[in-house]
Enzyme design. Structure first.
Site, PDB file in Angstrom:
ATOM      1  N   LEU A   1       0.828  -1.193   0.000  1.00 32.83           N
ATOM      2  CA  LEU A   1       0.000   0.000   0.000  1.00 32.83           C
ATOM      3  C   LEU A   1       0.870   1.255   0.000  1.00 32.83           C
ATOM      4  O   LEU A   1       1.644   1.489   0.934  1.00 32.83           O
ATOM      5  CB  LEU A   1      -0.904   0.022   1.240  1.00 32.83           C
ATOM      6  CG  LEU A   1      -1.744  -1.244   1.482  1.00 32.83           C
ATOM      7  CD1 LEU A   1      -2.435  -1.165   2.839  1.00 32.83           C
ATOM      8  CD2 LEU A   1      -2.759  -1.433   0.367  1.00 32.83           C
ATOM      9  N   GLU A   2       0.753   2.045  -1.059  1.00 38.58           N
ATOM     10  CA  GLU A   2       1.425   3.336  -1.124  1.00 38.58           C
ATOM     11  C   GLU A   2       0.329   4.381  -0.994  1.00 38.58           C
ATOM     12  O   GLU A   2      -0.467   4.569  -1.917  1.00 38.58           O
ATOM     13  CB  GLU A   2       2.192   3.465  -2.448  1.00 38.58           C
ATOM     14  CG  GLU A   2       3.243   4.574  -2.428  1.00 38.58           C
ATOM     15  CD  GLU A   2       2.699   5.902  -2.896  1.00 38.58           C
ATOM     16  OE1 GLU A   2       2.353   6.728  -2.014  1.00 38.58           O
ATOM     17  OE2 GLU A   2       2.607   6.123  -4.100  1.00 38.58           O
TER      18      GLU A   2
END
Length: 501
Positions: free
Chosen positions: A252-253
């Site tokens: 997850l960015e």
């Protein structure tokens, strides 16, 4: 434009579509299908066979496919670049950066995959369950995780697609892509070129439509073995909860509210040029753009005047002619585009622009002074500089403004600067400006973020280094050296392999 499912270009099973419009003038750029559960089921079923087919293709053949893809990309770059800019309202510099980076991303991950060749453990290092290992061969190997769901954001859509699809494919996985609903067309075009180059149609697929519905449905399905997402923290936490219940990995960015610290001994002119440009570039719609300007009080007035002068050189792109711009700059290296004379592009939608407008007004209501800008025109926000900003305001904590807004907050001591930088729940990137390298390193180590640049801007991103954030800015990393996040380790043991009979 249609979805790409199991080697076919298809409409939604119920025929519903969604318009894709240009945020500059609202003109229609194209349409996409609004996928149904039936459509998603077809893609999921196809991905299982597609993953097996792709895994069986040797890396040398994958490299030939990539060679062909690069040729096709070069042949079609003008059309793709034009679509990228029109559907997202992107600056031409941003579009060129994405197009020019794609071949390097796919090539780099494939080269990295060649080095995931496993290893043998030294026999007899320690006892096994039966007290003996000296005659056993222990082989550590790497295998694909299966099918990867790639959820792509609107900003830098084709580059961030590549950061997800390229490692997944290099590792031998199948990929189902959920492109941004606002600007999905260029991603679909890139995927069609990959099909044309030789990637099986069941291995790489594209599902379009409502992000929340599609993301939930696909993430919950057991045939999705991993998710890679760039997006908001709220969406990221939701996806992480879904994947946790399956004990499946996700990368997850997420959001960021990156600090830009200017110490009293900084090269002020360089800091002004870098900070103002990177805050206003792409209308501020970059996750790692500087968003909180923390300036030593001895330099605050001069810094403020410097960024105000920079904003005077920015031209609003209300009449942007993308066809003419693409024709003019198609073959220019994006890094050669000058900082001065920036054309301010729109935000991705009027809804996004209204959100930024409200955030500016909220900050002003909390006591900040709008020194320039602050007004909205459709999807456009004028370049905005905010003075009299204090550390207790929302903008200096967890209110990420995804727009061309530059807040300036003063400080007196190094400790105070670090406290302001670290008071946010975000920790994606950041920077510190100082001529004292020891001070710079000390502060870089103290800043709570996944990356810190000394005497540069946190927008620095190398394809090799592990990119990602601390705290609420995400989990997992992107970059060539993190290819292992798209693989799983297996140990194969051959008992008594070395024993002489």
């Amino acid at each position: 434009m249609k979805m790409l499912i199991d080697g076919c270009e298809v409409d939604a099973s119920n025929g519903r579509t969604i318009d894709v419009t240009c945020p500059v003038n609202g003109s229609l750029v194209g349409t996409i299908p609004a996928a149904t559960e039936q459509d998603m089921e077809k893609a999921l079923a196809a991905s299982v066979k597609g993953q097996k087919a792709w895994q069986a293709i040797p890396l040398r053949e994958k490299e030939q496919i990539l060679d062909r893809f690069e040729e096709l990309l070069e042949e079609n770059k003008k059309e793709i670049l034009t679509v990228v800019c029109k559907e997202s309202g992107s600056s031409l510099r941003n579009g060129l950066m994405q197009i020019q980076g794609l071949p390097q991303l796919f090539r780099g991950y494939l080269e990295t995959a060649k080095r995931y060749n496993g290893h043998l453990m030294v026999p007899g290092i320690e006892a096994g369950h039966d007290g003996k290992t000296e005659n056993d061969m222990q082989l550590v190997t790497y295998e694909p995780v299966g099918t990867v769901l790639a959820i792509v954001p609107f900003n830098a859509s084709i580059m961030l697609f590549a950061y997800k699809a390229a490692p997944a494919l290099a590792a031998g996985n199948a990929v189902i892509v959920k492109p941004p609903t606002t600007n999905p067309l260029a991603v679909i075009m890139i995927c069609k070129l990959l099909w044309q180059a030789g990637v099986p149609g069941s291995t790489l697929q594209v599902i379009t439509g409502n992000g929340g519905e599609i993301g939930d449905y696909l993430s919950k399905d057991p045939r999705i073995n991993a998710v890679t997402l760039t997006g908001s923290t709220e969406v990221g936490v939701h996806i992480a909860e879904i994947m946790a219940k399956k004990l499946s990995p996700c990368a997850l960015e997420l959001g960021g509210n990156d600090p830009f610290i200017i110490m009293e001994d900084a090269d002020l002119q360089a800091a002004i040029a870098d900070g103002a440009f990177w805050r206003m570039n792409s209308a501020g719609q970059i996750c790692i753009s500087p968003k909180r300007f923390i300036v030593h009080n001895s330099l605050k007035e001069a810094f403020t005047q410097g960024v105000l002068e920079f904003t005077k050189t920015i031209h609003m792109g209300y009449d942007m002619d993308y066809d003419a711009e693409v024709e003019k700059f198609l073959n220019l290296d994006f890094s050669k585009m000058a900082h001065a004379g920036m054309i301010m592009n729109p935000l991705i939608s009027e809804r996004a622009a209204k959100t930024v407008e409200e955030q500016i007004q909220k900050t002003a209501a909390q006591g900040a002074k709008i020194l320039t800008g602050g007004r909205r025109n459709g999807c456009f926000i004028e370049p905005t500089v905010l003075g009299d900003v204090t550390r207790d305001m929302d903008i200096m904590k967890d209110m990420e403004i995804f727009g061309p807004v530059l807040p300036i907050c003063g400080f007196d001591t190094e400790e105070e600067a670090l406290e302001i930088a670290n008071q946010s729940s975000y920790g994606l990137s950041g920077c510190v400006w100082t001529k004292d390298w020891k001070k710079g390193m000390r502060m870089a180590r103290a800043i709570q973020s996944g990356g810190v640049v000394i005497n540069g801007t946190g927008t620095y991103r190398n394809m090799m280094h592990p990119f990602g954030g601390y705290k609420h800015s995400g989990m997992g990393r992107e970059g060539f050296m993190t290819l292992g996040e798209m693989m799983q380790e297996k140990v194969i043991i051959m008992k008594d392999f070395y024993r002489a009979d």
